[in-house]
Design an enzyme around this catalytic site. Sequence first.
Site, PDB file in Angstrom:
ATOM      1  N   CYS A  71       0.864  -1.184   0.000  1.00  0.00           N
ATOM      2  CA  CYS A  71       0.000   0.000   0.000  1.00  0.00           C
ATOM      3  C   CYS A  71       0.897   1.230   0.000  1.00  0.00           C
ATOM      4  CB  CYS A  71      -0.947  -0.005   1.196  1.00  0.00           C
ATOM      5  SG  CYS A  71      -0.107   0.131   2.795  1.00  0.00           S
ATOM      6  N   ALA A  72       0.375   2.384   0.358  1.00  0.00           N
ATOM      7  CA  ALA A  72       1.173   3.607   0.315  1.00  0.00           C
ATOM      8  C   ALA A  72       2.299   3.601   1.339  1.00  0.00           C
ATOM      9  CB  ALA A  72       0.273   4.830   0.517  1.00  0.00           C
TER      10      ALA A  72
END
Length: 376
Positions: A71-72
């Site tokens: 994810c980020a």
Amino acid sequence: MKSIRVQELQRRMEAGEEVFILDVRAASAYDDWHIEQRNVVSANIQNSKLLQFGPEAFIEIPKDKEVITVCAKGAAAKEAVDILEGKGYHAAYLEGGMQAWSEFYYTVQVAHTDDLQLMQVIRPAKGCLSYVLISGEEAVVVDPARHIDVYLDVAKEYGVEIRHILDTHLHADHITGGHDLAAQTGAEYWISASEMNEAKRSYSPLTDGLKIAFGASTLEVMAVPTPGHTPGSTSFLINDEYLLSGDTVFVNGLGRPDLGGKAKEWAHMLYQTVISRLNALSDDMIVLPSHFSNYREVTDDGYVGAVLGQLRSDNQLVLGGTDEESFTEAVSGNTGATPPNYETIVAINRGMLEVSNEEASDLEIGPNRCAVKHLA
């Protein structure tokens, strides 16, 4: 909960191991920028969908191998691991997510002779390339990124002193480490004066034909003005064998001339660079750029680069094999999306703006967008 660091992920990819990545970011973020490499398969499925339908509803998610979630910054990837393991999948999350991937570097040796060690520092997520040249007990660094420990570690490993730091141009997609590295080492920082209008940082101006000798007496770095991507773009000729081409020539094309708002004017400069500068160089010259677009540009030896003669053969733009007006129209109209935050990054690189490390990380997120798309 099992995790994996970016160093281990890169090791697996380099070793040719099959890697499956489940990227749980929004589709728009994934489409803009995600992890790509040989032997890597990735899918983009958000946690909300995994919860709603169950991971078994997505046949692309393998049950017979480890799934690496991304994810980020890592939090959503942890949640994805919980979901997957609850359904009997084997999973691990990438520590730090895409931010950690964005700030990961590794070094590849391009050349090793009695007089010269030439190393390429690869930042795979950004497609950024920088260089460390070592001769005797001295080193030159070209296009350093802001994470300067990478270059300090190389110097320490080889027991050398960094004497000169060169930027090929004023970068617009990432923050230079040139100033900080010079301050840390006492080395001289070089860049073209035309790149530093109104700059609030000290530098030594690169001039046409300037020769920087270091280490062995036979080793020279010669500045070759190659305007077009920016007016002051400069390439460096190493012992008449290697061309550190900055963002002037890439493996897949030429540097885009539109970021200063003068696309056609700078495209004309780029044409003159191709005709008057690049055409004077030997087909045997090895071109080593400052950016790359994807893993397909990595050679079998592990570095990004190509022989100039092959680039001329593959791409009429690099050859200059068209008239000036056609060339100008082609390169000024074929540039793609503008790098995000480029005006802010340019201001930082001129010393006109200061930001925190966290702000710098956010500004640099995303892929390389410095090239004109390849035209055969």
